[in-house]
Design a protein around this motif. Structure first.
Motif, PDB file in Angstrom:
ATOM      1  N   MET A  11     -14.679  -3.666   7.270  1.00  0.00           N
ATOM      2  CA  MET A  11     -14.587  -2.357   6.644  1.00  0.00           C
ATOM      3  C   MET A  11     -13.127  -2.050   6.351  1.00  0.00           C
ATOM      4  SD  MET A  11     -16.094   1.182   8.049  1.00  0.00           S
ATOM      5  CE  MET A  11     -15.099   2.630   7.920  1.00  0.00           C
ATOM      6  N   SER A  12     -12.864  -1.573   5.162  1.00  0.00           N
ATOM      7  CA  SER A  12     -11.507  -1.238   4.756  1.00  0.00           C
ATOM      8  C   SER A  12     -10.989  -0.040   5.549  1.00  0.00           C
ATOM      9  CB  SER A  12     -11.495  -0.913   3.263  1.00  0.00           C
ATOM     10  OG  SER A  12     -10.212  -0.491   2.870  1.00  0.00           O
ATOM     11  N   GLN A  13      -9.693  -0.030   5.777  1.00  0.00           N
ATOM     12  CA  GLN A  13      -9.070   1.071   6.504  1.00  0.00           C
ATOM     13  C   GLN A  13      -8.661   2.206   5.579  1.00  0.00           C
ATOM     14  OE1 GLN A  13      -6.022  -1.344   8.213  1.00  0.00           O
ATOM     15  NE2 GLN A  13      -7.158  -1.690  10.085  1.00  0.00           N
ATOM     16  N   GLY A  14      -8.899   2.072   4.275  1.00  0.00           N
ATOM     17  CA  GLY A  14      -8.601   3.139   3.344  1.00  0.00           C
ATOM     18  C   GLY A  14      -8.012   2.621   2.048  1.00  0.00           C
ATOM     19  N   THR A  15      -7.603   3.574   1.199  1.00  0.00           N
ATOM     20  CA  THR A  15      -7.012   3.259  -0.098  1.00  0.00           C
ATOM     21  C   THR A  15      -5.704   4.022  -0.236  1.00  0.00           C
ATOM     22  OG1 THR A  15      -9.220   3.021  -1.057  1.00  0.00           O
ATOM     23  CG2 THR A  15      -7.393   3.275  -2.587  1.00  0.00           C
ATOM     24  N   LEU A  16      -4.661   3.319  -0.623  1.00  0.00           N
ATOM     25  CA  LEU A  16      -3.345   3.912  -0.842  1.00  0.00           C
ATOM     26  C   LEU A  16      -3.061   3.915  -2.332  1.00  0.00           C
ATOM     27  CD1 LEU A  16      -0.590   4.940   0.220  1.00  0.00           C
ATOM     28  CD2 LEU A  16       0.104   2.544   0.390  1.00  0.00           C
ATOM     29  N   PHE A  17      -2.739   5.071  -2.871  1.00  0.00           N
ATOM     30  CA  PHE A  17      -2.433   5.205  -4.298  1.00  0.00           C
ATOM     31  C   PHE A  17      -0.933   5.358  -4.484  1.00  0.00           C
ATOM     32  CE2 PHE A  17      -6.667   6.921  -3.660  1.00  0.00           C
ATOM     33  CZ  PHE A  17      -7.391   6.188  -4.585  1.00  0.00           C
ATOM     34  N   GLY A  18      -0.396   4.711  -5.511  1.00  0.00           N
ATOM     35  CA  GLY A  18       1.006   4.862  -5.828  1.00  0.00           C
ATOM     36  C   GLY A  18       1.758   3.555  -5.947  1.00  0.00           C
ATOM     37  N   ASP A  19       1.063   2.460  -6.160  1.00  0.00           N
ATOM     38  CA  ASP A  19       1.723   1.166  -6.297  1.00  0.00           C
ATOM     39  C   ASP A  19       2.705   1.211  -7.466  1.00  0.00           C
ATOM     40  OD1 ASP A  19       2.330  -1.441  -5.740  1.00  0.00           O
ATOM     41  OD2 ASP A  19       0.724  -2.253  -6.983  1.00  0.00           O
ATOM     42  N   GLY A  20       3.959   0.874  -7.198  1.00  0.00           N
ATOM     43  CA  GLY A  20       4.971   0.869  -8.247  1.00  0.00           C
ATOM     44  C   GLY A  20       5.729   2.178  -8.383  1.00  0.00           C
ATOM     45  N   GLN A  21       5.386   3.173  -7.616  1.00  0.00           N
ATOM     46  CA  GLN A  21       6.055   4.471  -7.671  1.00  0.00           C
ATOM     47  C   GLN A  21       7.161   4.522  -6.619  1.00  0.00           C
ATOM     48  OE1 GLN A  21       5.139   6.821 -10.036  1.00  0.00           O
ATOM     49  NE2 GLN A  21       3.851   5.148 -10.756  1.00  0.00           N
ATOM     50  N   LYS A  77      -9.441  11.762  -9.619  1.00  0.00           N
ATOM     51  CA  LYS A  77     -10.614  12.524  -9.171  1.00  0.00           C
ATOM     52  C   LYS A  77     -10.362  13.185  -7.816  1.00  0.00           C
ATOM     53  CE  LYS A  77     -14.159  10.550  -7.326  1.00  0.00           C
ATOM     54  NZ  LYS A  77     -15.294   9.677  -7.055  1.00  0.00           N
ATOM     55  N   ASN A  78      -9.723  12.479  -6.894  1.00  0.00           N
ATOM     56  CA  ASN A  78      -9.526  12.991  -5.545  1.00  0.00           C
ATOM     57  C   ASN A  78      -8.246  13.792  -5.359  1.00  0.00           C
ATOM     58  OD1 ASN A  78     -11.803  11.953  -3.890  1.00  0.00           O
ATOM     59  ND2 ASN A  78     -11.099  10.029  -4.762  1.00  0.00           N
ATOM     60  N   PHE A  79      -7.247  13.551  -6.191  1.00  0.00           N
ATOM     61  CA  PHE A  79      -5.965  14.247  -6.093  1.00  0.00           C
ATOM     62  C   PHE A  79      -5.587  14.788  -7.473  1.00  0.00           C
ATOM     63  CE2 PHE A  79      -6.019  10.984  -2.809  1.00  0.00           C
ATOM     64  CZ  PHE A  79      -5.696  11.711  -1.680  1.00  0.00           C
ATOM     65  N   PRO A  80      -6.102  15.970  -7.842  1.00  0.00           N
ATOM     66  CA  PRO A  80      -5.876  16.502  -9.185  1.00  0.00           C
ATOM     67  C   PRO A  80      -4.401  16.743  -9.528  1.00  0.00           C
ATOM     68  CG  PRO A  80      -7.390  17.915  -7.940  1.00  0.00           C
ATOM     69  CD  PRO A  80      -6.959  16.824  -7.041  1.00  0.00           C
ATOM     70  N   LEU A  81      -3.543  16.937  -8.523  1.00  0.00           N
ATOM     71  CA  LEU A  81      -2.119  17.136  -8.805  1.00  0.00           C
ATOM     72  C   LEU A  81      -1.385  15.810  -9.022  1.00  0.00           C
ATOM     73  CD1 LEU A  81      -1.295  19.977  -6.262  1.00  0.00           C
ATOM     74  CD2 LEU A  81      -1.758  20.159  -8.702  1.00  0.00           C
ATOM     75  N   LYS A 106      -0.216  13.576  -7.012  1.00  0.00           N
ATOM     76  CA  LYS A 106       0.933  13.278  -6.156  1.00  0.00           C
ATOM     77  C   LYS A 106       0.807  11.871  -5.575  1.00  0.00           C
ATOM     78  CE  LYS A 106       2.329  17.792  -4.581  1.00  0.00           C
ATOM     79  NZ  LYS A 106       2.842  18.493  -3.405  1.00  0.00           N
ATOM     80  N   VAL A 107       1.962  11.219  -5.383  1.00  0.00           N
ATOM     81  CA  VAL A 107       2.001   9.913  -4.740  1.00  0.00           C
ATOM     82  C   VAL A 107       3.049   9.943  -3.643  1.00  0.00           C
ATOM     83  CG1 VAL A 107       1.194   8.547  -6.682  1.00  0.00           C
ATOM     84  CG2 VAL A 107       3.612   9.005  -6.454  1.00  0.00           C
ATOM     85  N   PRO A 108       2.890   9.221  -2.584  1.00  0.00           N
ATOM     86  CA  PRO A 108       1.719   8.425  -2.265  1.00  0.00           C
ATOM     87  C   PRO A 108       0.563   9.302  -1.830  1.00  0.00           C
ATOM     88  CG  PRO A 108       3.213   8.377  -0.425  1.00  0.00           C
ATOM     89  CD  PRO A 108       3.902   9.137  -1.523  1.00  0.00           C
ATOM     90  N   ALA A 109      -0.615   8.814  -2.014  1.00  0.00           N
ATOM     91  CA  ALA A 109      -1.828   9.505  -1.583  1.00  0.00           C
ATOM     92  C   ALA A 109      -2.705   8.470  -0.871  1.00  0.00           C
ATOM     93  CB  ALA A 109      -2.564  10.093  -2.775  1.00  0.00           C
ATOM     94  N   PHE A 110      -3.419   8.930   0.139  1.00  0.00           N
ATOM     95  CA  PHE A 110      -4.219   8.014   0.946  1.00  0.00           C
ATOM     96  C   PHE A 110      -5.578   8.624   1.200  1.00  0.00           C
ATOM     97  CE2 PHE A 110      -5.779   6.212   4.880  1.00  0.00           C
ATOM     98  CZ  PHE A 110      -5.494   4.867   4.732  1.00  0.00           C
TER      99      PHE A 110
END
Length: 83
Positions: A1-11, A40-44, A46-50
């Motif tokens: 099972m994955s431990q989550g998703t991190l958004f912001g690769d390259g930022q 969808k999950n972070f309308p603003l 912002k990065v990083p987001a998890f």
């Protein structure tokens, strides 16, 4: 099972969290800022987001770094004692 998703690769603000995920070899999926799931999950946008495995969300650098450190500590101890 994955431990989550991190958004912001390259930022710029996501360099440290992405580096920790890679250095600790965490089972965290790294996605770009412009992905559909991030918007969808972070309308603003912002990065990083998890997003954690049970749906909790965090989006500040310090909070994401702290959580990555926590994941590493918990799974390292679990692996050490139960392997």
């Amino acid at each position: 099972m994955s431990q989550g998703t991190l958004f912001g690769d390259g930022q710029t603000r996501a360099i440290l969290p992405v580096g920790l995920v890679k250095a600790f070899k965490l089972d965290v999926k790294i996605e770009p800022k412009d992905s559909e799931e991030h918007v969808k999950n972070f309308p603003l946008k912002k990065v990083p987001a998890f997003i954690g495995p049970h749906g909790f969300k965090i989006h500040e650098v310090i909070a994401v770094v702290y959580y990555c450190k926590y994941i590493h500590a918990v799974y390292s101890i679990t692996f050490f004692f139960f392997s």
